[in-house]
Write an enzyme that holds these catalytic residues in place. Structure first.
Site, short mmCIF file in Angstrom:
data_model
loop_
_atom_site.label_atom_id
_atom_site.label_comp_id
_atom_site.label_asym_id
_atom_site.label_seq_id
_atom_site.Cartn_x
_atom_site.Cartn_y
_atom_site.Cartn_z
N ASP A 35 0.82 -1.21 0.00
CA ASP A 35 0.00 0.00 0.00
C ASP A 35 0.85 1.25 0.00
O ASP A 35 1.54 1.54 0.98
CB ASP A 35 -0.88 0.01 1.25
CG ASP A 35 -1.94 -1.07 1.20
OD1 ASP A 35 -2.74 -1.08 0.24
OD2 ASP A 35 -1.98 -1.91 2.12
N MET A 76 0.90 5.27 0.01
CA MET A 76 0.03 6.41 0.34
C MET A 76 0.84 7.70 0.34
O MET A 76 1.97 7.72 0.84
CB MET A 76 -0.57 6.21 1.73
CG MET A 76 -1.30 4.90 1.90
SD MET A 76 -1.88 4.72 3.59
CE MET A 76 -2.55 3.06 3.54
N HIS A 127 -0.56 -1.28 -4.65
CA HIS A 127 -1.80 -0.49 -4.60
C HIS A 127 -1.45 0.97 -4.34
O HIS A 127 -1.04 1.34 -3.24
CB HIS A 127 -2.67 -1.08 -3.46
CG HIS A 127 -3.95 -0.35 -3.21
ND1 HIS A 127 -4.72 -0.57 -2.08
CD2 HIS A 127 -4.62 0.59 -3.93
CE1 HIS A 127 -5.79 0.20 -2.11
NE2 HIS A 127 -5.75 0.92 -3.22
N MET A 142 -2.28 4.57 -3.62
CA MET A 142 -3.28 5.53 -3.13
C MET A 142 -2.63 6.90 -3.19
O MET A 142 -2.33 7.53 -2.16
CB MET A 142 -3.69 5.14 -1.70
CG MET A 142 -4.60 3.92 -1.68
SD MET A 142 -4.69 3.14 -0.06
CE MET A 142 -3.27 2.07 -0.20
N MET A 185 -12.51 -1.41 -2.64
CA MET A 185 -12.14 -1.01 -1.28
C MET A 185 -13.34 -1.19 -0.36
O MET A 185 -14.40 -0.60 -0.58
CB MET A 185 -11.70 0.46 -1.26
CG MET A 185 -10.35 0.75 -1.91
SD MET A 185 -8.95 -0.12 -1.16
CE MET A 185 -9.05 0.36 0.56
C1 DX5 Z 1 -6.08 0.43 3.29
C2 DX5 Z 1 -5.20 -0.48 2.50
C3 DX5 Z 1 -5.35 -1.91 2.83
C4 DX5 Z 1 -4.94 -2.26 4.24
C5 DX5 Z 1 -5.75 -3.44 4.65
O1 DX5 Z 1 -6.00 1.71 2.79
O2 DX5 Z 1 -5.48 -0.36 1.10
O3 DX5 Z 1 -4.65 -2.74 1.91
O4 DX5 Z 1 -3.58 -2.56 4.36
O5 DX5 Z 1 -5.54 -3.67 6.00
P1 DX5 Z 1 -6.59 -4.49 6.88
O6 DX5 Z 1 -6.67 -5.87 6.29
O7 DX5 Z 1 -5.96 -4.47 8.24
O8 DX5 Z 1 -7.91 -3.77 6.83
ZN ZN Z 2 -4.52 -1.93 -0.27
#
Ligand code: DX5
Ligand code: ZN
Length: 216
Positions: free
Chosen positions: A33, A35, A64, A66, A135
């Site tokens: 992830d 961010m 991923h 973001m 999501m």
């Molecule tokens: C949230 C991320 C997820 C996160 C999921 O913004 O995209 O991938 O890491 O974590 P859990 O499984 O703890 O909700």
């Molecule tokens: Zn994610």
């Protein structure tokens, strides 16, 4: 079913251990992830972090993004080791172009949708993508609760995929646990992302085994 543990929930002081767990377990992918503090109200890590992890990891890197303007960084994420790159529908002015760019770099191309975005917005892009990340929490943080109406979105998306002869996989991301995983798979999910459920558990490898034992 593809299981993608999210490294965001791992202990950052012991990342090599987290990689070892994933390498030696039945998990299929690494979920990473990224961010930027603009698209989401949190900052995680970037390409250098991913490049280091790639050196000690044996599995598919599902990155991923973001972040805003993801097209500026596709090549750098490819060079860092991304096998699949997912951008957000809400972050792209030219989603079709971004998807083509990701594919031309030799990566699987994914599009993610926030909880407020209806599945129908994917109608004209669905045949072009390899993956849709639904999501099931608002992006930005791990360990949040699964938003129940995501189940209906997965079902709607499954229909949209079929209607358009798309080969896209459905990935579900956020609040996935051993308790709700079966329901999510039954709705039509192909890939489950699990952060806290795996790395927050006492025996992550055992937890991964339990996830992989679930059958839709
Ligand atoms: C949230 C991320 C997820 C996160 C999921 O913004 O995209 O991938 O890491 O974590 P859990 O499984 O703890 O909700
Ligand atoms: Zn994610």
């Amino acid at each position: 079913m593809i299981l993608a543990p999210s490294i965001l929930a791992a202990d950052f002081l012991h990342l090599a251990d987290a990689c070892k767990i994933i390498n030696e377990s039945e998990a299929d992918w690494f979920h990473l992830d990224v961010m930027d503090g603009r698209f989401v109200p949190n900052i995680s890590y970037g390409m250098d972090f991913i490049k280091q992890l790639k050196k000690v990891s044996k599995k598919f890197f599902d990155v991923h993004l973001m972040i805003v303007e993801p097209e500026k960084y596709s090549e750098e994420f490819k060079n860092a080791g991304a096998d699949g790159l997912t951008v957000h529908l809400e972050a792209c002015q030219n989603l079709h172009r971004n998807i083509q760019q990701i594919k031309s770099l030799g990566m699987k191309a994914g599009v993610a949708i926030n909880p407020h975005s209806p599945v129908i917005l994917l109608k004209d892009i669905i045949a072009d993508v390899d993956l849709v990340n639904v999501m099931s929490v608002n992006p930005g943080f791990g360990a949040q609760s699964f938003i129940p109406y995501s189940i209906q979105k997965i079902k709607d998306l499954k229909i949209l995929i079929k209607e358009n002869n798309s080969l896209a996989k459905i990935e579900v991301d956020g609040g996935v646990s051993l308790k709700n995983a079966k329901q999510i798979l039954d709705a039509g999910a192909d890939v489950l992302v699990a952060g806290n459920a795996v790395f927050g558990s006492r025996y992550p490898k055992e937890t991964i085994k339990k996830f992989k034992g679930l059958k839709p």
